[in-house]
Write a protein that holds these residues in place. Structure first.
Motif, PDB file in Angstrom:
ATOM      1  N   PHE A  60       0.765  -1.090   0.094  1.00 14.07           N
ATOM      2  CA  PHE A  60       0.094   0.080   0.011  1.00 14.07           C
ATOM      3  C   PHE A  60       0.974   1.127  -0.255  1.00 14.07           C
ATOM      4  N   GLY A  61       1.902   1.249   0.748  1.00 13.03           N
ATOM      5  CA  GLY A  61       2.861   2.607   0.919  1.00 13.03           C
ATOM      6  C   GLY A  61       3.607   2.815  -0.349  1.00 13.03           C
ATOM      7  N   SER A  62       3.594   1.743  -1.231  1.00 13.11           N
ATOM      8  CA  SER A  62       4.420   2.135  -2.487  1.00 13.11           C
ATOM      9  C   SER A  62       3.578   3.132  -3.241  1.00 13.11           C
ATOM     10  N   LYS A  67       1.010   6.268  -7.876  1.00 18.26           N
ATOM     11  CA  LYS A  67      -0.136   5.290  -7.756  1.00 18.26           C
ATOM     12  C   LYS A  67      -0.039   3.846  -8.651  1.00 18.26           C
ATOM     13  N   SER A  68       0.711   3.905  -9.710  1.00 20.02           N
ATOM     14  CA  SER A  68       0.800   2.700 -10.405  1.00 20.02           C
ATOM     15  C   SER A  68       1.626   1.707  -9.741  1.00 20.02           C
ATOM     16  N   LYS A  69       2.316   1.971  -8.606  1.00 12.61           N
ATOM     17  CA  LYS A  69       3.098   1.204  -7.879  1.00 12.61           C
ATOM     18  C   LYS A  69       2.297  -0.128  -7.137  1.00 12.61           C
ATOM     19  N   LEU A  70       1.050   0.388  -6.935  1.00 15.17           N
ATOM     20  CA  LEU A  70       0.093  -0.462  -6.374  1.00 15.17           C
ATOM     21  C   LEU A  70      -0.007  -1.840  -6.941  1.00 15.17           C
ATOM     22  N   PHE A  71       0.151  -1.731  -8.236  1.00 17.65           N
ATOM     23  CA  PHE A  71       0.057  -3.060  -9.182  1.00 17.65           C
ATOM     24  C   PHE A  71       1.197  -3.721  -9.005  1.00 17.65           C
ATOM     25  N   ASP A  72       2.484  -3.215  -8.584  1.00 13.89           N
ATOM     26  CA  ASP A  72       3.472  -3.999  -8.744  1.00 13.89           C
ATOM     27  C   ASP A  72       3.665  -5.197  -7.296  1.00 13.89           C
TER      28      ASP A  72
END
Length: 351
Positions: A60-62, A67-72
């Motif tokens: 979550f924190g990424s 915002k796209s880092k949620l998908f990582d």
């Protein structure tokens, strides 16, 4: 089962209202490549509650930076339930959240509680966002709420999730703001959780000097007073006379009402329900804010409620409330979300 006690406002552009749960479909899958997150490798025997918690928090924190880092943080073969009639994969999840970010560019998540058991994590939240994007922006500030359950693999990726977010709660607010009579802001949002200058510490550090223990003690006394007719005045004494109550006006759910409106509702229910009681199911204290999950019980053997005559049935009402204590150590604001569907099942036409 362990419970983490971090309740913070995250500026995550991710719709974290959705959780990941586990199924047999992912039990035998091969672990994903090593996670790039700082705690991407479990220490010692897997799974550890701390590892699962940190994996989800970092996931979550990424999204704070991008915002796209949620998908990582999702495994490439993730199985997601609750988003559609059938389970979906990573591509459809990405498409869904991308659309959410476009409609609510300033999406904020209020992280209420996270539970960890084995390789599973369960997350409950409410969230805020301004509807400034998409094809028909209303520029309304909307609240979201929901829960999600996740399963995390040994590399720190989410491989299974089951989301249960309250679409009706969100859509009812958007529908209100789409009405011609709903022009202009409904409330002032002070302090403004959307302002960049307002930090998590400022929002959640109590200015009252109250401790979590003292607040919990007040709520224990309030429940005791609520359940004893002779102590009714002791219950209301914990509210400031100028307290603002939100959630009572169904035509305008965000409009603050005076304390007298809450007193009148209580008197109306007590006139219809005998042995009227309140029971706390969960209480979360964060600075001078309190999240309260409770139920109200009674026997409908008194006056009519919502036009329905008494029939002697046992009644259960479920509600969630968020309170803020003021500088006088009394409740200054209260936001009520009640289970309208359950109420209508018991008091609606044909019930």
């Amino acid at each position: 089962m362990t419970v983490t006690d971090r309740r913070t406002i995250l500026k995550a552009g991710a719709m974290l209202p959705f959780l990941f749960a586990s199924t047999d479909e992912v039990l035998g899958q091969t672990a994903s490549p090593v996670s790039p997150f700082p705690y991407g490798q479990p220490i010692g025997q897997y799974p550890q509650p701390e590892f699962i918690r940190d994996a989800l928090r970092l996931h979550f924190g990424s999204a704070l930076q991008d915002k796209s880092k949620l998908f990582d943080g999702w495994d490439k073969d993730i199985v997601a339930y609750g988003m559609a009639p059938q389970p979906i994969g990573k591509d459809m999840l990405r498409a869904f959240y991308t659309a959410v970010f476009e409609e609510f560019p300033d999406f904020r998540l209020v992280d209420d509680v996270m539970l960890v058991a084995g390789d599973m994590g369960a997350h409950r939240y409410h969230a805020l966002g301004t509807h400034t994007g998409g094809k028909s922006p209303t520029h309304a500030k909307i609240m979201f709420r929901g829960q999600t359950i996740y399963r995390v693999n040994s590399a720190g990726y989410i491989v299974w999730r089951n989301s249960n977010h309250d679409h009706g709660f969100r859509e009812s607010q958007l529908d209100y703001f789409r009405q011609p009579s709903a022009a202009g802001p409904v409330r002032s949002w002070a302090p403004d959780p959307f302002a960049p200058s307002v930090s998590v510490v400022q929002l959640h550090t109590p200015a009252t000097g109250m401790t979590e223990h003292s607040i919990r003690d007040i709520f224990a006394q309030m429940q005791n007073a609520f359940n004893q007719p002779r102590k009714r005045s002791d219950f209301w004494r914990n509210f400031s006379p100028s307290a603002a109550i939100c959630g009572l006006n169904h035509d305008d759910p965000l409009k603050p009402m005076p304390l007298s409106a809450l007193v009148e509702r209580d008197q109306s229910l007590r006139a219809g329900l005998n042995r009227f009681k309140m029971w706390t199911e969960e209480l979360i204290v964060c600075g001078d804010h309190v999240a309260h999950l409770y139920r109200l019980e009674g026997k409908h053997s008194g006056g009519a409620i919502s036009g329905k005559p008494a029939d002697g049935r046992d009644i259960v009402l479920r509600e969630q409330a968020v309170y803020r204590f003021g500088s006088d150590n009394r409740i200054a604001e209260m936001w009520i979300n009640h289970d309208r569907r359950l109420f209508e099942q018991q008091f609606g036409k044909g019930s």
